[in-house]
Write an enzyme that holds these catalytic residues in place. Structure first.
Site, PDB file in Angstrom:
ATOM      1  N   SER A 138      -3.451   7.314   0.071  1.00  0.00           N
ATOM      2  CA  SER A 138      -2.412   7.132  -0.928  1.00  0.00           C
ATOM      3  C   SER A 138      -1.495   8.350  -0.864  1.00  0.00           C
ATOM      4  O   SER A 138      -1.121   8.788   0.223  1.00  0.00           O
ATOM      5  CB  SER A 138      -3.012   6.941  -2.327  1.00  0.00           C
ATOM      6  OG  SER A 138      -2.013   6.740  -3.287  1.00  0.00           O
ATOM      7  N   SER A 139      -1.142   8.919  -1.981  1.00  0.00           N
ATOM      8  CA  SER A 139      -0.220  10.059  -2.022  1.00  0.00           C
ATOM      9  C   SER A 139      -0.192  10.617  -3.440  1.00  0.00           C
ATOM     10  O   SER A 139      -0.488   9.888  -4.401  1.00  0.00           O
ATOM     11  CB  SER A 139       1.191   9.605  -1.628  1.00  0.00           C
ATOM     12  OG  SER A 139       2.163  10.591  -1.918  1.00  0.00           O
ATOM     13  N   TYR A 152       7.849   3.231  -2.798  1.00  0.00           N
ATOM     14  CA  TYR A 152       6.782   4.008  -2.163  1.00  0.00           C
ATOM     15  C   TYR A 152       5.722   4.428  -3.185  1.00  0.00           C
ATOM     16  O   TYR A 152       4.533   4.179  -3.009  1.00  0.00           O
ATOM     17  CB  TYR A 152       7.373   5.237  -1.478  1.00  0.00           C
ATOM     18  CG  TYR A 152       6.350   6.145  -0.837  1.00  0.00           C
ATOM     19  CD1 TYR A 152       5.823   5.848   0.409  1.00  0.00           C
ATOM     20  CD2 TYR A 152       5.920   7.312  -1.475  1.00  0.00           C
ATOM     21  CE1 TYR A 152       4.881   6.679   1.004  1.00  0.00           C
ATOM     22  CE2 TYR A 152       4.994   8.151  -0.884  1.00  0.00           C
ATOM     23  CZ  TYR A 152       4.479   7.829   0.351  1.00  0.00           C
ATOM     24  OH  TYR A 152       3.547   8.649   0.931  1.00  0.00           O
ATOM     25  N   LYS A 156       1.751   3.218  -3.589  1.00  0.00           N
ATOM     26  CA  LYS A 156       0.650   4.174  -3.509  1.00  0.00           C
ATOM     27  C   LYS A 156      -0.213   4.132  -4.775  1.00  0.00           C
ATOM     28  O   LYS A 156      -1.431   4.311  -4.707  1.00  0.00           O
ATOM     29  CB  LYS A 156       1.195   5.584  -3.267  1.00  0.00           C
ATOM     30  CG  LYS A 156       1.841   5.765  -1.902  1.00  0.00           C
ATOM     31  CD  LYS A 156       0.878   5.462  -0.770  1.00  0.00           C
ATOM     32  CE  LYS A 156       1.438   5.849   0.584  1.00  0.00           C
ATOM     33  NZ  LYS A 156       0.491   5.556   1.688  1.00  0.00           N
TER      34      LYS A 156
END
Length: 253
Positions: A138-139, A152, A156
């Site tokens: 993920s982020s 985005y 995530k």
């Protein structure tokens, strides 16, 4: 520490550049056999050649993870050739940041549904492993509001929720499911290198948010991913592990 990965089989999407390439290299360094995919045939071949001398089997395939049917066929084929799967890492992202219909479609198709297709295809194989693991990359943008909020960041966030759900649903089978969320990660040809020259003011502002004074490296992320995927992390499931050098400020309860 012996991560007990020697002879195991790992499958990694997006394995030719940046974090994905480092994950492939880290698995191979631990003695695991690795199957990886990417869209660029030349980069797939170059990665195979570079890792040919590791002692592990490293096999690349040209594949678009946005094609769910192709993903399922690849997973089944790899499991057949390697005699099963032990660790699966969903790493590919469309990196679609602009808030546009095209970015939303790409993020949902590649980041979210690409991961779902991978995990659904892999589960019947990894459940036969003695140490089954599923990991999605993920982020910090999945838990922090930042410049990448929108397609985005939303994708995530969805991955964190999806993997936590899998962890709960699959706990009785012994399959572990976790998410690893990198912070700013700098590498040749990566997003941050592009912004360093293309949007220097934004790059400088983003760098300043890192209390360590630097961005991370793909290897720093890969080391965590491989540990989380290993039998040594046998009690870890349903976690979202931050690898961000203190970038995110929120407290995880």
């Amino acid at each position: 520490m012996d991560l007990q990965l020697s002879g195991k089989t790992a499958l990694v999407t997006g394995g030719t550049r940046g974090i994905g390439r480092a994950i492939v290299e880290a698995f191979a360094a631990e003695g695991a056999n690795v199957a990886f995919c990417a869209r660029d045939a030349a980069e797939v071949a170059a990665t195979e050649t570079a890792l040919a001398g590791t002692g592990a089997t490293v096999e690349g395939t040209v594949l678009d993870v946005g094609d769910g049917g192709a993903v399922a066929a690849w997973v089944d084929a790899v499991a057949g050739r390697f005699g099963g799967l032990d660790a699966v890492v969903s790493n590919v992202s469309a990196l679609a940041i602009p808030d546009s219909p095209e970015s939303w479609e790409a993020s949902l198709r590649v980041d979210v549904m690409g991961t779902v297709a991978l995990m659904q295809a892999a589960i019947p194989h990894v459940e036969r492993s003695e140490s089954p693991s599923l990991v999605a990359i993920s982020s910090v943008s999945g838990r922090e509001v930042d410049f990448a909020s929108g397609p985005y960041g939303t994708a995530k966030s969805a991955l964190i929720g999806y993997m936590a759900g899998l962890a709960f649903q699959l706990a009785g089978t012994g399959i572990r499911a976790n998410t690893v969320s990198p912070g700013n990660t700098y590498f040749d040809g990566g997003v941050w290198q592009g912004l360093e020259t293309g949007a220097p003011e934004m790059f400088t502002e983003s760098l300043a948010l890192n209390p360590t004074g630097r961005m991370g490296t793909p290897q720093e992320v890969a080391d965590v991913v491989v540990f989380v995927s290993s039998p040594r992390a046998s009690r870890m499931t349903g976690a979202n592990v931050l690898v961000d050098g203190g970038l995110s400020r929120g407290i995880q309860f």
